[in-house]
Design a protein around this motif. Structure first.
Motif, PDB file in Angstrom:
ATOM      1  N   GLN A  11     -13.346   8.085  -4.490  1.00  0.00           N
ATOM      2  CA  GLN A  11     -12.699   7.224  -3.509  1.00  0.00           C
ATOM      3  C   GLN A  11     -11.172   7.267  -3.625  1.00  0.00           C
ATOM      4  O   GLN A  11     -10.478   6.854  -2.709  1.00  0.00           O
ATOM      5  CB  GLN A  11     -13.204   5.779  -3.638  1.00  0.00           C
ATOM      6  N   GLY A  46      -7.996   9.712  -1.148  1.00  0.00           N
ATOM      7  CA  GLY A  46      -8.453  10.155   0.155  1.00  0.00           C
ATOM      8  C   GLY A  46      -7.624   9.600   1.306  1.00  0.00           C
ATOM      9  O   GLY A  46      -7.539  10.193   2.367  1.00  0.00           O
ATOM     10  N   ASN A  47      -6.985   8.448   1.084  1.00  0.00           N
ATOM     11  CA  ASN A  47      -6.208   7.796   2.143  1.00  0.00           C
ATOM     12  C   ASN A  47      -4.815   7.472   1.621  1.00  0.00           C
ATOM     13  O   ASN A  47      -4.642   7.105   0.477  1.00  0.00           O
ATOM     14  CB  ASN A  47      -6.900   6.488   2.570  1.00  0.00           C
ATOM     15  N   ASP A  71      -1.513   5.048   2.730  1.00  0.00           N
ATOM     16  CA  ASP A  71      -1.009   3.980   3.595  1.00  0.00           C
ATOM     17  C   ASP A  71       0.448   4.282   3.924  1.00  0.00           C
ATOM     18  O   ASP A  71       1.317   4.197   3.055  1.00  0.00           O
ATOM     19  CB  ASP A  71      -1.158   2.632   2.874  1.00  0.00           C
TER      20      ASP A  71
END
Length: 66
Positions: free
Chosen positions: A57, A60-61, A63
């Motif tokens: 997790q 992956g992203n 902000d």
């Protein structure tokens, strides 16, 4: 005890035993797959691969709002 009742009870016991064996075989197959995956993971020396597998997790992203 009636013969028909004994026969049904025996048949039901055999079905339960067969179902139990099927579940156990599936669990053993899953365990083998997990063991193989763990063995493959342990054989790699790339720390980033191990980290990605252990914590998929993360990273992956991003902000971009601030």
């Amino acid at each position: 005890m009636d013969i028909a009742i004994m026969s049904m009870a025996l048949s039901q016991g055999q079905v339960q035993q067969q179902a139990s064996m099927s579940v156990m075989k599936m669990a053993m197959g899953d365990g083998k797959q997990q063991g193989d995956a763990l063995q493959k993971l342990m054989s790699t020396t790339d720390a980033s691969v191990i980290q990605r597998v252990a914590q998929p997790q993360l990273g992956g992203n991003i902000d971009l709002k601030g």
